[in-house]
Design a protein around this motif. Structure first.
Motif, mmCIF file in Angstrom:
data_model
loop_
_atom_site.group_PDB
_atom_site.id
_atom_site.type_symbol
_atom_site.label_atom_id
_atom_site.label_comp_id
_atom_site.label_asym_id
_atom_site.label_seq_id
_atom_site.Cartn_x
_atom_site.Cartn_y
_atom_site.Cartn_z
ATOM 1 N N LYS A 73 0.560 -0.794 0.006
ATOM 2 C CA LYS A 73 -0.153 -0.398 -0.068
ATOM 3 C C LYS A 73 0.672 1.121 -0.560
ATOM 4 C CE LYS A 73 -3.898 -0.965 -0.061
ATOM 5 N NZ LYS A 73 -5.446 -1.248 -1.001
ATOM 6 N N LEU A 74 1.982 1.171 -0.950
ATOM 7 C CA LEU A 74 3.004 2.671 -0.216
ATOM 8 C C LEU A 74 2.588 3.481 -1.591
ATOM 9 C CD1 LEU A 74 6.382 0.878 0.757
ATOM 10 C CD2 LEU A 74 4.360 1.998 2.215
ATOM 11 N N VAL A 75 3.020 4.647 -1.016
ATOM 12 C CA VAL A 75 2.254 6.043 -2.223
ATOM 13 C C VAL A 75 3.741 5.932 -2.873
ATOM 14 C CG1 VAL A 75 2.476 8.550 -2.053
ATOM 15 C CG2 VAL A 75 0.569 6.847 -0.192
ATOM 16 N N ASP A 76 3.572 6.310 -3.905
ATOM 17 C CA ASP A 76 4.673 6.575 -4.446
ATOM 18 C C ASP A 76 5.120 7.838 -4.319
ATOM 19 O OD1 ASP A 76 6.993 6.645 -6.503
ATOM 20 O OD2 ASP A 76 5.165 6.772 -7.886
ATOM 21 N N GLU A 77 6.127 8.341 -3.648
ATOM 22 C CA GLU A 77 7.338 9.401 -3.753
ATOM 23 C C GLU A 77 8.529 9.725 -3.310
ATOM 24 O OE1 GLU A 77 5.141 12.978 -1.026
ATOM 25 O OE2 GLU A 77 6.712 12.690 0.191
ATOM 26 N N ALA A 78 8.905 10.112 -4.727
ATOM 27 C CA ALA A 78 10.120 10.287 -5.074
ATOM 28 C C ALA A 78 10.667 11.011 -4.195
ATOM 29 C CB ALA A 78 10.243 10.036 -6.623
ATOM 30 N N GLY A 79 10.432 12.001 -3.776
ATOM 31 C CA GLY A 79 11.351 13.222 -2.994
ATOM 32 C C GLY A 79 10.744 14.354 -3.193
ATOM 33 N N VAL A 80 11.603 15.112 -2.560
ATOM 34 C CA VAL A 80 10.908 16.930 -2.004
ATOM 35 C C VAL A 80 11.457 17.531 -3.055
ATOM 36 C CG1 VAL A 80 10.106 18.355 -0.405
ATOM 37 C CG2 VAL A 80 9.861 15.689 -0.023
ATOM 38 N N ALA A 81 10.485 18.720 -3.748
ATOM 39 C CA ALA A 81 11.185 19.646 -4.802
ATOM 40 C C ALA A 81 10.662 20.881 -3.825
ATOM 41 C CB ALA A 81 10.255 19.197 -5.813
ATOM 42 N N PHE A 82 11.878 21.873 -3.357
ATOM 43 C CA PHE A 82 11.348 22.980 -3.272
ATOM 44 C C PHE A 82 11.341 24.441 -4.316
ATOM 45 C CE2 PHE A 82 13.449 22.144 0.244
ATOM 46 C CZ PHE A 82 12.630 21.629 1.533
ATOM 47 N N ILE A 83 10.226 24.822 -3.838
ATOM 48 C CA ILE A 83 10.052 25.436 -5.811
ATOM 49 C C ILE A 83 9.754 26.886 -5.504
ATOM 50 C CG2 ILE A 83 8.328 22.964 -6.388
ATOM 51 C CD1 ILE A 83 5.880 24.754 -5.799
ATOM 52 N N ASP A 84 9.122 27.592 -6.679
ATOM 53 C CA ASP A 84 8.705 28.923 -6.781
ATOM 54 C C ASP A 84 7.239 29.056 -6.657
ATOM 55 O OD1 ASP A 84 8.944 28.693 -9.314
ATOM 56 O OD2 ASP A 84 10.741 29.544 -10.115
ATOM 57 N N ALA A 85 7.033 30.433 -6.885
ATOM 58 C CA ALA A 85 5.733 30.917 -7.333
ATOM 59 C C ALA A 85 5.176 30.510 -8.678
ATOM 60 C CB ALA A 85 5.425 32.185 -7.581
ATOM 61 N N ARG A 86 5.681 29.737 -9.643
ATOM 62 C CA ARG A 86 5.334 29.735 -10.438
ATOM 63 C C ARG A 86 5.791 28.244 -11.109
ATOM 64 N NH1 ARG A 86 8.389 32.677 -15.485
ATOM 65 N NH2 ARG A 86 7.807 31.722 -16.535
ATOM 66 N N GLY A 87 5.782 27.613 -9.613
ATOM 67 C CA GLY A 87 6.207 25.865 -9.840
ATOM 68 C C GLY A 87 7.362 25.360 -9.893
ATOM 69 N N ARG A 88 7.982 26.312 -10.426
ATOM 70 C CA ARG A 88 9.571 26.074 -11.001
ATOM 71 C C ARG A 88 10.747 25.482 -9.707
ATOM 72 N NH1 ARG A 88 11.424 30.672 -14.208
ATOM 73 N NH2 ARG A 88 11.038 31.743 -12.300
ATOM 74 N N PRO A 89 11.029 23.787 -9.902
ATOM 75 C CA PRO A 89 11.744 23.063 -8.741
ATOM 76 C C PRO A 89 13.260 24.221 -8.445
ATOM 77 C CG PRO A 89 11.589 21.753 -10.215
ATOM 78 C CD PRO A 89 10.728 22.873 -10.917
ATOM 79 N N LYS A 90 13.602 24.378 -7.472
ATOM 80 C CA LYS A 90 14.846 25.606 -6.875
ATOM 81 C C LYS A 90 15.905 24.335 -6.852
ATOM 82 C CE LYS A 90 14.503 28.948 -7.972
ATOM 83 N NZ LYS A 90 15.361 29.852 -8.884
ATOM 84 N N ALA A 91 15.405 23.131 -5.440
ATOM 85 C CA ALA A 91 16.009 22.161 -5.024
ATOM 86 C C ALA A 91 15.070 20.864 -4.674
ATOM 87 C CB ALA A 91 16.619 22.689 -4.267
ATOM 88 N N THR A 92 15.812 19.715 -4.607
ATOM 89 C CA THR A 92 15.123 18.221 -5.125
ATOM 90 C C THR A 92 15.859 17.730 -4.022
ATOM 91 O OG1 THR A 92 13.917 18.773 -6.680
ATOM 92 C CG2 THR A 92 14.144 16.703 -5.645
ATOM 93 N N ILE A 93 15.076 17.191 -3.276
ATOM 94 C CA ILE A 93 15.845 16.073 -2.485
ATOM 95 C C ILE A 93 14.570 14.769 -2.039
ATOM 96 C CG2 ILE A 93 16.214 15.632 -0.112
ATOM 97 C CD1 ILE A 93 15.682 18.335 1.031
ATOM 98 N N MET A 94 15.794 13.110 -3.076
ATOM 99 C CA MET A 94 15.650 13.260 -3.180
ATOM 100 C C MET A 94 15.002 11.765 -1.726
ATOM 101 S SD MET A 94 14.217 12.899 -6.112
ATOM 102 C CE MET A 94 14.147 11.695 -6.487
ATOM 103 N N ALA A 95 14.372 10.301 -2.100
ATOM 104 C CA ALA A 95 14.026 9.691 -0.673
ATOM 105 C C ALA A 95 15.324 8.612 -1.496
ATOM 106 C CB ALA A 95 12.998 8.918 -1.169
ATOM 107 N N ASN A 96 15.730 8.402 0.370
ATOM 108 C CA ASN A 96 16.996 7.586 -0.204
ATOM 109 C C ASN A 96 16.503 5.844 0.241
ATOM 110 O OD1 ASN A 96 19.310 5.735 1.141
ATOM 111 N ND2 ASN A 96 19.255 5.698 3.368
ATOM 112 N N ALA A 97 16.391 4.980 -0.961
ATOM 113 C CA ALA A 97 16.276 3.984 -1.310
ATOM 114 C C ALA A 97 16.964 3.038 -1.462
ATOM 115 C CB ALA A 97 15.625 4.212 -2.847
ATOM 116 N N SER A 98 18.202 3.066 -0.872
ATOM 117 C CA SER A 98 19.154 2.505 -1.122
ATOM 118 C C SER A 98 19.397 1.577 0.208
ATOM 119 C CB SER A 98 20.633 2.952 -0.423
ATOM 120 O OG SER A 98 20.333 3.334 0.966
#
Length: 415
Positions: A73-98
């Motif tokens: 039942k896991l949710v597919d969430e690959a990481g977290v993006a910090f975005i600007d007011a136009r929705g453009r990612p400025k930085a993205t931290i991916m999940a640790n799937a190791s």
């Protein structure tokens, strides 16, 4: 309190059919005890937003034999993006799937709260008695029993009452000294709800910062729904009181605080009106030196809510249930020893996960000015370019919860 025979199964009343209450029911019924779970909601509360498992919480689920069910039942969430007011990612931290080290902002085990509740219920419904639409309105106890008084006018005798009734626990209020405030506040508030998913909603969680200590998060958990979170840094009587107001008033409050925020705010506020659920809360921790009194004991958020920002709220409830059930199963005829051990064994873990919440760091994630937002995003972008979050997660020797070790299987000893 009378000790009685170690071979006598206990009659246990659990107030609250959430994650901690059901996890406790699983281990106690496996230990041979008679468990009744009362839940004030008219049916299983299988709603709510996305939650995660980390550290010792993953091990607790594994020992239950439910890890494969959770993985399904896991949710597919690959990481977290910090975005600007136009929705453009400025930085993205991916999940640790190791499979090694520490989880990042996104856990390897992201799951909807409702799915986890249903998994636990399926594992316990045949062995524990569930009573819905009823709450524990009061109780009285002596050396031999605790009598629970229910909202439907009935009463029942039990050997132990467990308050697993959440952050606002009635059971906790009844056993704490009058006037004691168990809440540690960080000056942050949150509301969340669902809106229809659109094509641009990806499997990366979007985090959008707005001046004034505001933040919007968007994450999508299935093909048709997207979760929306409004987060507000504010210390005011109005903000603290709004969570007890009617839902319509809560929604007006959140709309007024965010209407000028930009990005997709208009879409989110409009979707608020037709969402299948809406929840508003103040971010707090429950901190108290008292987890039990006589034959009454607290579990989960009622005992030690660590707050969503600890990343260990759900894991903490599962671990606490593991420890409490283990001590009861090992000392069924000596509840004073069982409850004292519960406090002694679990307290260092709770102190560790609650200590993860640093108000100064939280304020960095909720900047008051655009300049502070720009600095945060630039710093985070540089760190991601240098792979700092990924390396720090993979090379970490421990996840949240520190090096505290989960005790032995609670069901190894049964009555």
């Amino acid at each position: 309190m009378a000790k009685g025979s170690d071979k006598q199964p206990l009659r246990v009343l659990v107030a609250g059919g959430g994650i901690a209450g059901q996890a406790l029911a699983l281990w106690l019924t496996r230990g041979g005890h008679q468990v009744t779970v009362v839940e004030r909601a008219p049916a299983l509360r299988a709603a709510g937003a996305q939650v995660d498992l980390r550290g010792q919480g993953i091990e607790a689920v594994k020992r239950m034999g439910l890890l494969d069910a959770v993985r399904g039942k896991l949710v597919d969430e690959a990481g977290v993006a910090f975005i600007d007011a136009r929705g453009r990612p400025k930085a993205t931290i991916m999940a640790n799937a190791s499979g090694k080290g520490r989880q990042t902002l996104t856990s390897e085990y992201e799951i909807m709260r409702g799915d986890l509740v249903r998994i636990l219920h399926d594992a316990t419904k045949d062995d524990a008695e569930y009573v819905f639409g009823v709450s524990v309105e009061g109780f009285e106890q002596d050396a031999h029993k605790v009598v629970g008084h229910f909202s439907d006018g009935s009463s029942g005798e039990f050997d132990l009452l467990v308050g697993a009734d959440g952050q606002g626990s009635r059971i906790r209020r009844a056993i704490l000294p009058e006037g004691l405030d168990p809440y540690w506040r960080v000056g942050i508030h949150m509301a969340y709800w669902f809106v229809p998913r659109i094509a641009s909603d990806s499997n990366i969680r979007d985090t959008y910062m707005i001046p004034g200590g505001r933040q919007i998060m968007r994450r999508s958990h299935n093909p048709t729904e997207t979760q929306v979170y409004f987060v507000l840094r504010e210390k005011s009587e109005e903000a603290s009181a709004i969570h007890r107001a009617p839902v319509e008033r809560q929604q007006e409050f959140w709309a007024s605080r965010f209407r000028d925020a930009g990005w997709q705010t208009e879409r989110f506020i409009e979707g608020m009106k037709t969402s299948p659920f809406f929840y508003s809360q103040e971010i707090v921790q429950v901190r108290t030196d008292t987890w039990s009194k006589g034959r009454v004991v607290l579990a989960g958020d009622a005992a030690h809510c660590a707050s969503p920002y600890s990343g260990m709220g759900i894991s903490g409830g599962l671990v606490g249930a593991h420890v409490l059930a283990g001590e009861i199963n090992r000392h069924p005829g000596d509840l004073p020893t069982a409850l004292a051990n519960y406090n002694r064994v679990l307290r260092p873990f709770v102190n560790e996960i609650q200590g993860e919440v640093n108000p100064r760091l939280l304020r960095l994630g909720l900047p008051m000015t655009q300049r502070a937002i720009d600095v945060f995003q630039a710093t985070t972008a540089l760190a991601c370019f240098l792979h700092v979050p990924d390396l720090a997660a993979r090379l970490s020797t421990q996840d949240r919860g520190g090096n505290w070790q989960l005790p032995e299987n609670p069901a190894l000893t049964s009555v």
